[in-house]
Write a protein that holds these residues in place. Structure first.
Motif, PDB file in Angstrom:
ATOM      1  N   ALA A  91       0.847  -1.190   0.000  1.00  0.00           N
ATOM      2  CA  ALA A  91       0.000   0.000   0.000  1.00  0.00           C
ATOM      3  C   ALA A  91       0.884   1.243   0.000  1.00  0.00           C
ATOM      4  CB  ALA A  91      -0.899   0.027   1.234  1.00  0.00           C
ATOM      5  N   ILE A  92       0.243   2.363  -0.213  1.00  0.00           N
ATOM      6  CA  ILE A  92       0.890   3.640   0.074  1.00  0.00           C
ATOM      7  C   ILE A  92       0.589   3.946   1.539  1.00  0.00           C
ATOM      8  CG2 ILE A  92       1.028   6.089  -0.454  1.00  0.00           C
ATOM      9  CD1 ILE A  92       0.068   5.396  -3.277  1.00  0.00           C
ATOM     10  N   TYR A  93       1.637   4.204   2.291  1.00  0.00           N
ATOM     11  CA  TYR A  93       1.496   4.489   3.713  1.00  0.00           C
ATOM     12  C   TYR A  93       1.620   5.998   3.928  1.00  0.00           C
ATOM     13  CZ  TYR A  93       1.608  -0.416   4.949  1.00  0.00           C
ATOM     14  OH  TYR A  93       1.285  -1.750   5.086  1.00  0.00           O
ATOM     15  N   TYR A  94       0.632   6.547   4.628  1.00  0.00           N
ATOM     16  CA  TYR A  94       0.565   7.983   4.879  1.00  0.00           C
ATOM     17  C   TYR A  94       0.754   8.269   6.362  1.00  0.00           C
ATOM     18  CZ  TYR A  94      -1.570   8.251   0.243  1.00  0.00           C
ATOM     19  OH  TYR A  94      -1.828   8.157  -1.105  1.00  0.00           O
ATOM     20  N   CYS A  95       1.656   9.164   6.653  1.00  0.00           N
ATOM     21  CA  CYS A  95       1.790   9.684   8.006  1.00  0.00           C
ATOM     22  C   CYS A  95       0.687  10.715   8.222  1.00  0.00           C
ATOM     23  CB  CYS A  95       3.158  10.314   8.166  1.00  0.00           C
ATOM     24  SG  CYS A  95       3.485  11.000   9.807  1.00  0.00           S
ATOM     25  N   ALA A  96       0.170  10.769   9.443  1.00  0.00           N
ATOM     26  CA  ALA A  96      -0.894  11.711   9.756  1.00  0.00           C
ATOM     27  C   ALA A  96      -0.755  12.178  11.197  1.00  0.00           C
ATOM     28  CB  ALA A  96      -2.257  11.073   9.538  1.00  0.00           C
ATOM     29  N   CYS A  97      -1.366  13.320  11.492  1.00  0.00           N
ATOM     30  CA  CYS A  97      -1.353  13.802  12.868  1.00  0.00           C
ATOM     31  C   CYS A  97      -2.620  14.590  13.154  1.00  0.00           C
ATOM     32  CB  CYS A  97      -0.108  14.628  13.163  1.00  0.00           C
ATOM     33  SG  CYS A  97      -0.009  16.204  12.302  1.00  0.00           S
ATOM     34  N   ALA A  98      -2.920  14.729  14.446  1.00  0.00           N
ATOM     35  CA  ALA A  98      -4.118  15.440  14.864  1.00  0.00           C
ATOM     36  C   ALA A  98      -3.869  16.174  16.162  1.00  0.00           C
ATOM     37  CB  ALA A  98      -5.278  14.459  15.028  1.00  0.00           C
ATOM     38  N   ARG A  99      -4.487  17.321  16.296  1.00  0.00           N
ATOM     39  CA  ARG A  99      -4.352  18.085  17.542  1.00  0.00           C
ATOM     40  C   ARG A  99      -5.137  17.425  18.666  1.00  0.00           C
ATOM     41  NH1 ARG A  99      -5.065  22.157  13.669  1.00  0.00           N
ATOM     42  NH2 ARG A  99      -3.256  23.532  13.441  1.00  0.00           N
ATOM     43  N   LEU A 100      -6.319  16.960  18.336  1.00  0.00           N
ATOM     44  CA  LEU A 100      -7.185  16.358  19.347  1.00  0.00           C
ATOM     45  C   LEU A 100      -7.497  14.926  18.955  1.00  0.00           C
ATOM     46  CD1 LEU A 100      -9.700  19.318  19.778  1.00  0.00           C
ATOM     47  CD2 LEU A 100      -7.731  18.771  21.234  1.00  0.00           C
ATOM     48  N   GLY A 101      -7.932  14.165  19.936  1.00  0.00           N
ATOM     49  CA  GLY A 101      -8.364  12.801  19.652  1.00  0.00           C
ATOM     50  C   GLY A 101      -7.211  11.864  19.368  1.00  0.00           C
ATOM     51  N   VAL A 102      -7.547  10.772  18.729  1.00  0.00           N
ATOM     52  CA  VAL A 102      -6.580   9.697  18.514  1.00  0.00           C
ATOM     53  C   VAL A 102      -6.399   9.367  17.045  1.00  0.00           C
ATOM     54  CG1 VAL A 102      -6.880   8.706  20.798  1.00  0.00           C
ATOM     55  CG2 VAL A 102      -8.389   7.978  18.954  1.00  0.00           C
ATOM     56  N   LEU A 103      -6.607  10.319  16.199  1.00  0.00           N
ATOM     57  CA  LEU A 103      -6.286  10.226  14.774  1.00  0.00           C
ATOM     58  C   LEU A 103      -7.434   9.668  13.945  1.00  0.00           C
ATOM     59  CD1 LEU A 103      -3.623  11.180  13.475  1.00  0.00           C
ATOM     60  CD2 LEU A 103      -3.005   8.784  13.195  1.00  0.00           C
ATOM     61  N   SER A 104      -8.629   9.660  14.481  1.00  0.00           N
ATOM     62  CA  SER A 104      -9.753   9.223  13.656  1.00  0.00           C
ATOM     63  C   SER A 104     -10.045  10.220  12.539  1.00  0.00           C
ATOM     64  CB  SER A 104     -10.999   9.033  14.519  1.00  0.00           C
ATOM     65  OG  SER A 104     -11.298  10.225  15.220  1.00  0.00           O
ATOM     66  N   VAL A 105      -9.749  11.487  12.812  1.00  0.00           N
ATOM     67  CA  VAL A 105      -9.897  12.520  11.785  1.00  0.00           C
ATOM     68  C   VAL A 105      -8.625  13.351  11.800  1.00  0.00           C
ATOM     69  CG1 VAL A 105     -11.265  14.430  10.909  1.00  0.00           C
ATOM     70  CG2 VAL A 105     -12.390  12.582  12.183  1.00  0.00           C
TER      71      VAL A 105
END
Length: 119
Positions: A91-105
């Protein structure tokens, strides 16, 4: 704004190991969750792993026991350690980050790095 840059993708044989790294820069002081999503050919993007600033981790069921996630808050990096790789991990693997929560959005995404598991 936060910039995420992934590295470490490539071609690996089934059963092999690979590490993906993601470096964050910009307005990162209020980022809580960091992690990884992936998108296989013809499939929707799916969540893979999350790690919070305090070090709590979650992994999707299909990678438990094979993948681990770690984070270095001082260096603003997150790493996905992948072992016992299977062709279905391609797959293509994407790094992601979020200010709040646990990365659902996620608030921010990297450009992605290709992982191919094939003999």
């Amino acid at each position: 704004q936060v910039q995420l840059v992934e590295s470490g993708g490539g071609l690996v044989q089934p059963g092999g190991s690979l590490g993906l790294s993601c470096a964050a820069s910009g307005s990162i002081s209020n980022i809580n969750a960091m992690g990884w999503y992936r998108q296989a050919p013809g499939k929707q993007r799916e969540w893979v792993a999350t790690i919070t600033r305090s070090g709590t981790t979650w992994l999707t069921n299909s990678v438990k026991g094979r993948f681990t996630i770690s984070r270095d808050n001082a260096k603003n990096t997150v790493t996905l350690h992948m072992a016992s790789l299977k062709p279905e991990d391609t797959a293509i693997y994407y790094c992601a980050c979020a200010r709040l929560g646990v990365l659902s959005v996620p608030d921010y995404w990297g450009q992605g790095t290709q992982v191919t598991v094939s003999s």
